[in-house]
Design an enzyme around this catalytic site. Sequence first.
Site, short mmCIF file in Angstrom:
data_model
loop_
_atom_site.label_atom_id
_atom_site.label_comp_id
_atom_site.label_asym_id
_atom_site.label_seq_id
_atom_site.Cartn_x
_atom_site.Cartn_y
_atom_site.Cartn_z
N HIS A 116 0.80 -1.23 0.00
CA HIS A 116 0.00 0.00 0.00
C HIS A 116 0.84 1.28 0.00
O HIS A 116 0.57 2.23 0.73
CB HIS A 116 -0.96 0.00 1.20
CG HIS A 116 -2.01 -1.07 1.14
ND1 HIS A 116 -2.45 -1.62 -0.04
CD2 HIS A 116 -2.73 -1.69 2.12
CE1 HIS A 116 -3.39 -2.53 0.22
NE2 HIS A 116 -3.57 -2.60 1.51
N HIS A 190 -9.66 2.02 0.77
CA HIS A 190 -9.60 0.85 1.65
C HIS A 190 -10.72 0.86 2.70
O HIS A 190 -10.54 0.37 3.82
CB HIS A 190 -8.23 0.78 2.33
CG HIS A 190 -7.79 -0.61 2.67
ND1 HIS A 190 -8.49 -1.42 3.53
CD2 HIS A 190 -6.74 -1.33 2.25
CE1 HIS A 190 -7.87 -2.57 3.64
NE2 HIS A 190 -6.80 -2.54 2.87
N ASP A 262 -8.44 -12.97 0.95
CA ASP A 262 -7.55 -11.81 0.86
C ASP A 262 -6.86 -11.91 -0.49
O ASP A 262 -5.65 -12.14 -0.57
CB ASP A 262 -6.54 -11.83 2.03
CG ASP A 262 -5.77 -10.52 2.15
OD1 ASP A 262 -5.99 -9.63 1.30
OD2 ASP A 262 -4.96 -10.40 3.08
N GLU A 327 -11.53 -3.56 -2.73
CA GLU A 327 -10.59 -2.55 -3.24
C GLU A 327 -10.45 -2.71 -4.75
O GLU A 327 -9.89 -3.70 -5.21
CB GLU A 327 -9.22 -2.74 -2.57
CG GLU A 327 -9.26 -2.70 -1.07
CD GLU A 327 -8.11 -3.51 -0.45
OE1 GLU A 327 -6.94 -3.18 -0.70
OE2 GLU A 327 -8.39 -4.47 0.28
C1 GAL Z 1 -5.43 -5.38 2.46
C2 GAL Z 1 -4.51 -6.53 2.19
C3 GAL Z 1 -4.41 -7.33 3.48
C4 GAL Z 1 -3.94 -6.46 4.62
C5 GAL Z 1 -4.81 -5.21 4.70
C6 GAL Z 1 -4.32 -4.21 5.71
O1 GAL Z 1 -5.60 -4.61 1.29
O2 GAL Z 1 -5.04 -7.31 1.13
O3 GAL Z 1 -3.51 -8.42 3.30
O4 GAL Z 1 -2.61 -6.11 4.46
O5 GAL Z 1 -4.87 -4.57 3.46
O6 GAL Z 1 -4.29 -4.70 6.98
#
Ligand code: GAL
Length: 362
Positions: A116, A190, A262, A327
Site C-alpha cells: 500500500h 480501503h 484476501d 478494493e
Molecule cells: C489489504 C490486504 C491485506 C492487509 C490489509 C491491511 O488490502 O489485502 O492483506 O494487508 O490490506 O491490513
Amino acid sequence: MRYACEPSVVIKPFGQTKDGQRVQQYTLTGAGGVVMDVIDYGGKVVRLFTPDRNGVKADVTLGFNDVAGYEIHDPYFGSLIGRYGNRIANGKFVLDGKTYVLPVNNEPGGKPCSLHGGTKGFDAYVWNGEPLSDGKSVGVQFKMRSPDGDQGYPGNLDVIVRYWLTPENVWRIEYEAVTDKATPVNLTQHVYFNFKGEAEGAILDHELTISADRMTPGNVGLITVGKRIPVKGTPFDFTVPWQIGARIEADDEQLRFGGGYDHNWVLNNQDGRLAPAAALYEKSTGRFMEVWTTEPGLQFYCGNFLTDKVPGKRGKNLAYRGGLALETQHYPDSPNQPDFPSAILRPGAVYKSVTEYRFSVK
Ligand code: GAL
C-alpha cells in the site's frame, strides 16, 4: 424531484497529526440521505451512515474518533491508498531497465513486500481539501503532490481524488494523476464495510457477489504468482451470491495462505468502462450495495488481520473479521508481472480511474 435531505458540505476541525499538521473533517450530506464524514488526513472516511430497510441510519464503516487512533493502529481504515495499492514483491521492480527499491513494510508468511505504497503511503498524507457541489451532488476534492523519489517511486506525481455523494446514494470516487517520469500508479480506497453497523460483530453473514470468472492466486506471502485461474468449483466462485462464511473454512490452499479471503479477482469487464464489479447484501438490515469500477481487478479482503482488541468509535471493540474491503485496483505486483495489465503511468498520459459504491436496500 424532492430529495430526502438538503445536500450540504460542512467543514470543521478534526484534530492534528502527531507532527502537528491540522486535520479537517468534511461532512457530506447527500440528497438521498447517505451521510459521510471524511478527513483530509489520508482522505479517510471516518463515518458512513446509510439507511436500513426501515430508513434507520447506522454507521457502516470502521474507523476512529481521532487522528491518534489512525496513527496507532494501521489497518488502513477508510483510507486512500497509493502510490501503489496492494503488494509489490520484495519491495523492488524494474522499469525501463532501472531497478527501484521501495520500503519493505509487510512480511506475511515470511515473504517481504512493499504494501500500500510503503511506510508512508498516501493514507498518511494530509491532502489539500476543497468542498464540491454541482447543485445535486456534493463532495470533496483532495489534491497532493507525491515528490520524485517518494517512498522510492520515480517522478513527481500530482494526484486529484474526488468523492461525490449523489441524490441516488452513490458514493462516486474519481482518481486522476499525472507524472513527469514513468512510475507505477495504482490508487484505491480501503474502506471497510459492516452493514450491521460498526463494531457489530463479524461480516461472515454478509452475502457477496463478484463479477469475476477468474482470480490471481498468491503464494504464502499473499504475493501473486502471475497466474489467472478459473474460480469455478472453488470457494472463490462468487459469480452468484454466497455468504462470506459459507466456504471460508474449506480445505483450500489459497484460503490457508490468506487466513481467509484476501485475494485479487480478475473482473469480467476488462475494457475500462464503468461496469459492475461486486454486490454486497446483509439480510437482517436489508442493506445492499453495488460496486462499479473502471478497474480490471478487485481485492476482496475480509478482515483476517483484524482483532477484537481494538476499540471502535462507540467504545465497543471491533471483531475479528469485523469489516470487509472491496478494493478496486490493477492486479497485485503488476510492475513485476509483464502479463498483467500495465500499471505504469508515463509523462503526458493521465491516470484516470472511477469507482462507485451504490447504496440501497432490498
Ligand atoms: C489489504 C490486504 C491485506 C492487509 C490489509 C491491511 O488490502 O489485502 O492483506 O494487508 O490490506 O491490513
